[in-house]
Design a protein around this motif. Sequence first.
Motif: not given
Length: 418
Positions: A102-114, A267-283
């Motif tokens: 994600g943005p700025l590589s590792h810095t925000l890795e745990h700030s956007l998705i749980k 504040q989406p979570s990836a605990k169960k799965m990464i949804s298509a919506e999350v992939i779309d917004k993340y990219t």
Amino acid sequence: MDKSTRYKIFNDPIHGFITVPKGPILRLIDHPYVQRLRRVRQLGLGYLVFPAAEHSRFSHALGALELGQRVLNNLKEKDTTISQPEFDGTLMAILLHDVGHGPLSHTLEHSLIKDFNHEMMSLAIMKKLNQEFDGALDTAVSIFTNQYKKKFLHQLISSQLDLDRLDYLRRDSFFTGVSEGSVGINRILKTMRVFKGNIVIEKKGIYAIENYIIARRLMYMQVYQHKTVLSADFLLKKIFDRVRYLIDSGIKLDFASPALQYFMKKQPSAKKMISAEVIDKYTQLDDHDVYLSIKLWQNNPDKVLSDLSFRFLNRRLYRTSFSDRKFSQSAIKKIRESTLKQLKKLNIPEPEKNLEYYLGFENSYSEAYKYKNKSIWILENEKAIEFSKAAETKNIIALTEPVIKHYCVHLKEIDAIV
């Protein structure tokens, strides 16, 4: 047919000309998901310390791809059977190994998705690309997830001596100007062999491996965990903590990026799965989304958010003070009291409540070589020997020990007692 029309050439300052055959791999490079990596800094906030460290995840992905082509061709020359689908699949997996950053590589890795790390997103994006490419990435996905029968192919992508590390050490060393990170890549690649289904290094490459491990340790000390980088990381994370607090408090905030707004509000979570919506917004996210939003926030009525944003944009960073041991309770109390006094001078509202945005006690962890889990093996007399036992210097044994540093991030106006 002119051979030049069958290839695309990239001019890379690290590896020279990178030649990519036209076909699925080049189509992947041209895909928006991979092109997005041009807008994501490889070293995150490292440029705040090393002015030339502006290189991108895209250049790193191309570099790793080039190393993949070299090592696969070298292995084939040493009579290792690698089919064309395996060759292409490995290169695809190498190219896409960091596509989930994600943005700025590792810095925000745990700030956007749980419950998340970037490897999870890389795999999700690879699977989505596989659908778009009508199954052309089946082998790549299998190799990336270590499900493919030839395990050595996965080891080229993820191991103690993978192509990802070989490229980023050399690349980061070049762009930061920290020459201690320079690694003898070509010798390592040339001495790689497959022995009993695993990647090993011929004995003549042992000194190059020693240099590689020492370079990793030095790069962690001088670049990846530089005190100013740690300070900048802390500040940026605190900006996002404040934004989330304000949103949870029902305060309306302006965002320059709808995609970033989605993650901060949902504040989406990836605990169960990464949804298509999350992939779309993340990219849709890259470094620009973060910077444009912070530029807006420096004019926000919230005094804390505006102050943090101004500090970040204008490099008014905190100071990092290291300690050989955990900070004592008495030291923590004194630093807290000093910080509270300074916050009152700065007219920061509710200093006690907002102290967490200006003071933190953390620790950094680095391990140059994890010999207990994923070892590097040296081939000697047709026998594989774990590297720390094969090395002729006792210094390597010391490098197998993890380094834990305790540190305090604090306002420059106060002294941290260490």
